[in-house]
Motif scaffolding. Sequence first.
Motif, PDB file in Angstrom:
ATOM      1  N   UNK A   3       0.839  -1.194   0.000  1.00  0.00           N
ATOM      2  CA  UNK A   3       0.000   0.000   0.000  1.00  0.00           C
ATOM      3  C   UNK A   3       0.876   1.247   0.000  1.00  0.00           C
ATOM      4  N   UNK A   4       0.248   2.400  -0.164  1.00  0.00           N
ATOM      5  CA  UNK A   4       1.012   3.652  -0.090  1.00  0.00           C
ATOM      6  C   UNK A   4       1.549   3.848   1.327  1.00  0.00           C
ATOM      7  N   UNK A   5       0.852   3.294   2.315  1.00  0.00           N
ATOM      8  CA  UNK A   5       1.350   3.365   3.689  1.00  0.00           C
ATOM      9  C   UNK A   5       2.663   2.583   3.814  1.00  0.00           C
ATOM     10  N   UNK A   6       2.684   1.395   3.233  1.00  0.00           N
ATOM     11  CA  UNK A   6       3.900   0.582   3.251  1.00  0.00           C
ATOM     12  C   UNK A   6       5.033   1.307   2.534  1.00  0.00           C
ATOM     13  N   UNK A   8       5.544   4.458   2.113  1.00  0.00           N
ATOM     14  CA  UNK A   8       6.074   5.573   2.905  1.00  0.00           C
ATOM     15  C   UNK A   8       6.544   5.125   4.291  1.00  0.00           C
ATOM     16  N   UNK A   9       6.388   3.835   4.562  1.00  0.00           N
ATOM     17  CA  UNK A   9       6.845   3.251   5.826  1.00  0.00           C
ATOM     18  C   UNK A   9       6.172   3.896   7.040  1.00  0.00           C
ATOM     19  N   UNK A  10       4.847   4.071   6.941  1.00  0.00           N
ATOM     20  CA  UNK A  10       4.051   4.581   8.057  1.00  0.00           C
ATOM     21  C   UNK A  10       2.864   3.641   8.250  1.00  0.00           C
ATOM     22  N   UNK A  11       2.256   3.692   9.427  1.00  0.00           N
ATOM     23  CA  UNK A  11       1.074   2.862   9.634  1.00  0.00           C
ATOM     24  C   UNK A  11      -0.172   3.599   9.154  1.00  0.00           C
ATOM     25  N   UNK A  12      -1.268   2.893   9.070  1.00  0.00           N
ATOM     26  CA  UNK A  12      -2.497   3.465   8.512  1.00  0.00           C
ATOM     27  C   UNK A  12      -3.116   4.546   9.388  1.00  0.00           C
ATOM     28  N   UNK A  13      -2.679   4.660  10.615  1.00  0.00           N
ATOM     29  CA  UNK A  13      -3.179   5.701  11.512  1.00  0.00           C
ATOM     30  C   UNK A  13      -2.212   6.868  11.628  1.00  0.00           C
ATOM     31  N   UNK A  22       8.268  11.015   7.294  1.00  0.00           N
ATOM     32  CA  UNK A  22       8.651   9.816   6.551  1.00  0.00           C
ATOM     33  C   UNK A  22       8.978  10.171   5.109  1.00  0.00           C
ATOM     34  N   UNK A  23       8.172  11.016   4.507  1.00  0.00           N
ATOM     35  CA  UNK A  23       8.398  11.429   3.123  1.00  0.00           C
ATOM     36  C   UNK A  23       9.734  12.147   2.994  1.00  0.00           C
TER      37      UNK A  23
END
Length: 75
Positions: A3-6, A8-13, A22-23
């Motif tokens: 996913x785009x979350x993965x 950017x290496x962030x969680x969905x919350x 992260x970006x």
Amino acid sequence: MITVYDFLEVNENASKEEIEKAYQRLILEYHTDPKLSDEENKKSELILNKLKIAYEILIDDEKRKKYDKDLATKR
């Protein structure tokens, strides 16, 4: 499924601040470098473009809401 979350290496919350950090970190990691070969820089440019798209989705409330809704239906 990535996913785009993965990406950017962030969680969905993740908050907008977490997404921004992260970006910025990933942009620095994948910036083009004159010391690298053209092929390596092309790979970095591709990753940078994907990062930009992921960031644009997650930083915009409406785009993120739509993405999350689409993601939920795919799971």
